[in-house]
Write a protein that holds these residues in place. Sequence first.
Motif, short mmCIF file in Angstrom:
data_model
loop_
_atom_site.label_atom_id
_atom_site.label_comp_id
_atom_site.label_asym_id
_atom_site.label_seq_id
_atom_site.Cartn_x
_atom_site.Cartn_y
_atom_site.Cartn_z
N LEU B 335 0.83 -1.20 0.00
CA LEU B 335 0.00 0.00 0.00
C LEU B 335 0.87 1.25 0.00
O LEU B 335 2.05 1.19 0.35
N LEU B 336 0.26 2.38 -0.37
CA LEU B 336 0.99 3.65 -0.43
C LEU B 336 2.25 3.51 -1.28
O LEU B 336 3.34 3.96 -0.91
N CYS B 337 2.09 2.85 -2.42
CA CYS B 337 3.17 2.67 -3.38
C CYS B 337 2.64 2.96 -4.77
O CYS B 337 1.50 2.61 -5.07
N ASN B 338 3.45 3.54 -5.61
CA ASN B 338 3.02 3.82 -6.97
C ASN B 338 4.14 3.48 -7.95
O ASN B 338 5.27 3.90 -7.74
N ARG B 363 9.65 -0.52 -10.77
CA ARG B 363 10.20 0.44 -9.82
C ARG B 363 9.05 1.28 -9.28
O ARG B 363 8.24 1.81 -10.05
N CYS B 364 8.99 1.36 -7.95
CA CYS B 364 7.88 2.08 -7.32
C CYS B 364 8.42 3.20 -6.44
O CYS B 364 9.57 3.18 -6.03
N VAL B 365 7.53 4.14 -6.14
CA VAL B 365 7.86 5.19 -5.18
C VAL B 365 6.86 5.08 -4.03
O VAL B 365 5.69 4.75 -4.25
N LYS B 366 7.33 5.33 -2.81
CA LYS B 366 6.42 5.29 -1.67
C LYS B 366 5.62 6.59 -1.63
O LYS B 366 6.10 7.64 -2.03
N MET B 367 4.39 6.48 -1.13
CA MET B 367 3.48 7.61 -1.13
C MET B 367 3.03 7.91 0.30
O MET B 367 3.07 7.05 1.18
N GLU B 368 2.59 9.16 0.51
CA GLU B 368 1.89 9.48 1.76
C GLU B 368 0.62 10.23 1.39
O GLU B 368 0.50 10.76 0.30
N LEU B 369 -0.34 10.27 2.33
CA LEU B 369 -1.61 10.90 2.02
C LEU B 369 -1.59 12.36 2.41
O LEU B 369 -1.24 12.71 3.54
N GLY B 370 -1.96 13.21 1.44
CA GLY B 370 -2.00 14.65 1.70
C GLY B 370 -3.42 15.12 1.89
O GLY B 370 -4.26 14.43 2.47
N GLU B 371 -3.73 16.30 1.34
CA GLU B 371 -5.06 16.89 1.47
C GLU B 371 -6.08 16.13 0.61
O GLU B 371 -5.71 15.55 -0.40
N PRO B 372 -7.36 16.17 1.00
CA PRO B 372 -8.39 15.50 0.18
C PRO B 372 -8.45 16.12 -1.22
O PRO B 372 -8.30 17.33 -1.38
N ASP B 373 -8.67 15.25 -2.24
CA ASP B 373 -8.79 15.75 -3.61
C ASP B 373 -10.26 15.86 -3.99
O ASP B 373 -11.14 15.78 -3.14
N ALA B 374 -10.52 16.04 -5.31
CA ALA B 374 -11.90 16.25 -5.78
C ALA B 374 -12.82 15.08 -5.41
O ALA B 374 -14.02 15.25 -5.21
N SER B 375 -12.24 13.86 -5.31
CA SER B 375 -13.07 12.70 -4.99
C SER B 375 -13.35 12.61 -3.49
O SER B 375 -14.05 11.73 -3.03
N ARG B 377 -11.23 11.82 -1.34
CA ARG B 377 -10.22 10.96 -0.71
C ARG B 377 -8.91 11.73 -0.61
O ARG B 377 -8.64 12.61 -1.42
N ARG B 378 -8.11 11.39 0.41
CA ARG B 378 -6.85 12.13 0.56
C ARG B 378 -5.92 11.81 -0.59
O ARG B 378 -5.72 10.65 -0.96
N ARG B 379 -5.35 12.85 -1.15
CA ARG B 379 -4.53 12.72 -2.35
C ARG B 379 -3.17 12.09 -2.00
O ARG B 379 -2.50 12.54 -1.08
N PRO B 380 -2.80 11.03 -2.73
CA PRO B 380 -1.49 10.43 -2.46
C PRO B 380 -0.36 11.28 -3.05
O PRO B 380 -0.46 11.73 -4.19
N VAL B 381 0.68 11.50 -2.28
CA VAL B 381 1.80 12.34 -2.71
C VAL B 381 3.08 11.52 -2.60
O VAL B 381 3.30 10.85 -1.59
N PRO B 382 3.94 11.54 -3.64
CA PRO B 382 5.18 10.75 -3.58
C PRO B 382 6.12 11.26 -2.47
O PRO B 382 6.23 12.46 -2.25
N ILE B 383 6.78 10.33 -1.80
CA ILE B 383 7.80 10.69 -0.81
C ILE B 383 9.14 10.75 -1.54
O ILE B 383 9.53 9.78 -2.20
#
Lengths: 282, 470
Positions: B335-338, B363-375, B377-383
Motif C-alpha cells: 500500500l501507499l506505493c506507486n 520500480r515504485c515510489v512510496k506515497m503518503e496521504l496529503g489533502e483531500p482531492d476532488a473525490s 479521498r486524501r490525495r497520495p503524494v510521492p515521498i
Amino acid sequence: MYKIVSKKELNPTVVQMEIEAPLVAAKAKPGQFIILRVDADGERIPLTVAGVNPASGAVKIIFQVVGATTTLLSRKNAGEYLQDFVGPLGVPTHTSGIKKVCIVGGGVGCAIAMPVAEEFHRLGADVTSIIGFRSKDLLILEEEFRAASNRLVVMTDDGSYARHGNVTAPLKEILESGERFDMIVAIGPLVMMKYVVLTAKPFGVPVTVSMNPIMIDGTGMCGGCRVTLVRDGRRVTKFTCVDGPDFNGYEIDFDEALSRGRMYCDFERHARDEACNLLRNA
Amino acid sequence: MAIIPKKHESPTQPADVRAHNFNEVALGYTPEIAVEEAKRCLNCKTRPCVEGCPVNVNIPEFIIQIKDGDFEGAYRTINATSSLPAVCGRVCPQETQCEARCTLAKKFEPVGIGRLERFAADWHNEHSTDSVLAPKSNGRRVAIVGSGPSGLTCAGDLARKGYQVTVYEALHTAGGVLVYGIPEFRLPKSIVEREVETLKELGVEIVLNVVIGKTLTIDELFAMGYEAVFIGSGAGLPNFMNIPGEAYKGVYSANEFLTRSNLMKAYLDHSTTPIMKGGKVAVVGGGNVAMDAARTALRLGAEKVYVVYRRSMDELPARAEEVEHAKEEGIDFRLLCNPVEILGYNNESDPRDPKNGFVTGVRCVKMELGEPDASGRRRPVPIPDSEFELDVDAVIIAIGTSPNPLIKATTEGLEVNRWGGIVVNEDGLTSRSNVYAGGDAVTGAATVISAMGAGKVAAQAIDKALSENK
C-alpha cells in the motif's frame, strides 16, 4: 454458425475461403478485418477481409497456415461451419484524395493489399503494385494485382520467379527516378513495412502501414493490440482494433511491435505441434 | 431473545486449498444457517435496507420468507425486482449498500443480506423445476446493446412487460463482464448461463457476434423496426499509466489478463489460450478488478503476487470480502506505493536473446496521504527519494477504463462528456430520442449492481415513453 461457401488453396500454405456472413459482407471496406473462432473453446483470431460479395452475403478471407488455429481452419471444407465470425472491425483504409498510389505487399500480406489496390483502381487512382514473396511456390494473386494495377512489379527473395530481391529495391528505383506518390500503402511482415518506411523517408512520401498485432476481443476492450506511435517526440499508445489497423508508418515504433509480436512464440510453437499431432492421429 | 451480534459466516474453501483451484471460494449458507441468519432481522418499520439497494429488492419480505422456510417464495420476491439474483448475492458490495443501512448495524454486524440473497437464488436454481412463462407479447420491439448486467436487467424488465427484446452482443458468449471479467472462483459461469437461459425463456432473443457501431449502427436498428434502444456497451479501452516500460512483454491490462483466463478459458488445463503462468506478478490498482486479477494470477500458479496501490487500505475500493479473501490467500498488499517505471530485460550484446523485452521488475515510489482531492479521498503524494524495486515477471494494470469509442463514432447526435461517457438524464435518456444508456458506458468503471440499477431505470422509462406514444 457461419457456413464456408468455398475453399481454394492458393499455394501450399495459403488458403482462401468465402464465409457466409451477410451483415459483415454488407459493411466491410478494404482495410477492415474480422475475428473468427473455428470451434467452441477455440482461439479468436483476426483476419483482414480480402473481399466481399454483398449480393451473396459472402466474405472472402485468405490466411497462411502458421499456428494451431490456422491449421484447424485449413482442415475445414466448403459446406462446413465456423463457430463465430464477427466484423467488420477497424477503420477502412483512407482513400479519398489519393490520385497516385504505390501498394507494397509482402507474402500473405498481399491478400490484404489486393482489395486495397482494387479499391484505388476502382476509384480511378494510378496504381503501382510491388508484390514480393520468398519464392515462386508462395506466389499468390498475381493476376488479380495485374488487373488492378497500372504497373506491377513482382519480386522473389530467391529469384525463383520474376525479379530477384526484395520489394524495397524497385520502390527505391522508382523514387530515385523522380516519380512521386500521394501515398505508399505497405502491407506485409513488420520487417518489410519498417524497411519500406526507411526507403521512402528520404523522398518524403507518406507511408500507411497495416499493423497485425496479437489481438483478443478486437472491439476495444482488452488493450492487447496496443502499439506505440512517436508523435512530435511524445510516445502515444493506440489500439489497433479501434484506431487501426492502418497507421502512419513514420510514427510506428516497429522494434517494439516486433518484440511484442514474439510474446507467445514458444507457446504457439507448442500449440501448433499439438494441433498437427492431433490431426495426424485423427 | 438476545440478538446474535455477528453475521453467520458462510462456509468457504480453506485458503490454502482454494489458492490452487478455480472453484468457488464461498460455498454459501446451508438452509439451517440461512434460517438462523434470517432470524437476526429485526423486521424494522423503516426498512432502510431497501433504500440502499440500487434495484430496491424487497429485502425484509424475502428475509421473512427464508425465516419461515419458504425459500422459493424468497426467490420470487427477489426476482420481482432483480433479474440476476444469484449474481447479485455474490458480487454486490453489500457493505456499502443494503447492509450499510441495516438498523442492526448501528450496534452489531448487519444482517447478512447478500449471503441470504445468494442462498435463496441458489436454492431456486437447485430445486425449482418451474419453467418461466413468456408473457403475452405487446408486439413492440426494443434493442439492447450489450449483454452485461445493465443490458440483461433492461432486457428482463422489458420482456416481463411484454416487449419483444433483442440483445446484441459483440463477443461470442453472453454475459459481458460477468463472463469475461469476473472469475469463476467468485462467480461460476454456470450461474451466468442459467440467468441468461431464464431471460431466453422470457422471450428475450440474444444475437452474438454483432458489434453495434460496426456491424450495425444505432440508426440501422431503428430502421429495422426497433422503437427504442438501450446502450449497455460497458467499459471500454483499458487505461495505462503512461510510464516507461508499459510495452514490455508481460505487461497486461487487467481486461486482457482476465479475458484470457475467463472468456478464453486459459484457466482450464487443456486450454489453447496463451497466458503467462507462474513467476512473480505485480497487480497495480485497488478495485475489484485488481483483486480478481491478483487472485487469478495466484491460481494460475504464480509464486508471489503483489497488489500495488497508491493509497492506504482505508481508501482501497474493492469489496471488503474480496480483500479479506485475498489476504488469507497470501496476496502481498504493497500500500501507499506507486509504480514509476516497468523494468525489462535487454541484452545489448545479443539482440536475438529470447529473453529480450520481457518484464524483470517494477520500480515504485512510496506515497503518503496529503489533502483531500476532488473525490474527497486524501490525495497520495510521492515521498522524495523513496524509490524501490520489486522483482516481477508480469505486471497487470488495473486502474480503470475509458468508454468504448465505437458507438459514439457512428451515432450522430449522441452526446458524450469529456471522458467519453455517454451523457444521460435521470431516466437514462441520451441526447438522441428513444436512445437510452446505462452502466459503465455512462459512468466509467463501476459495479455490477449500479449497472443493473441503470438498466432498470431505463426499462421503466422506455416502457413509459412507448406506452405514451402508441
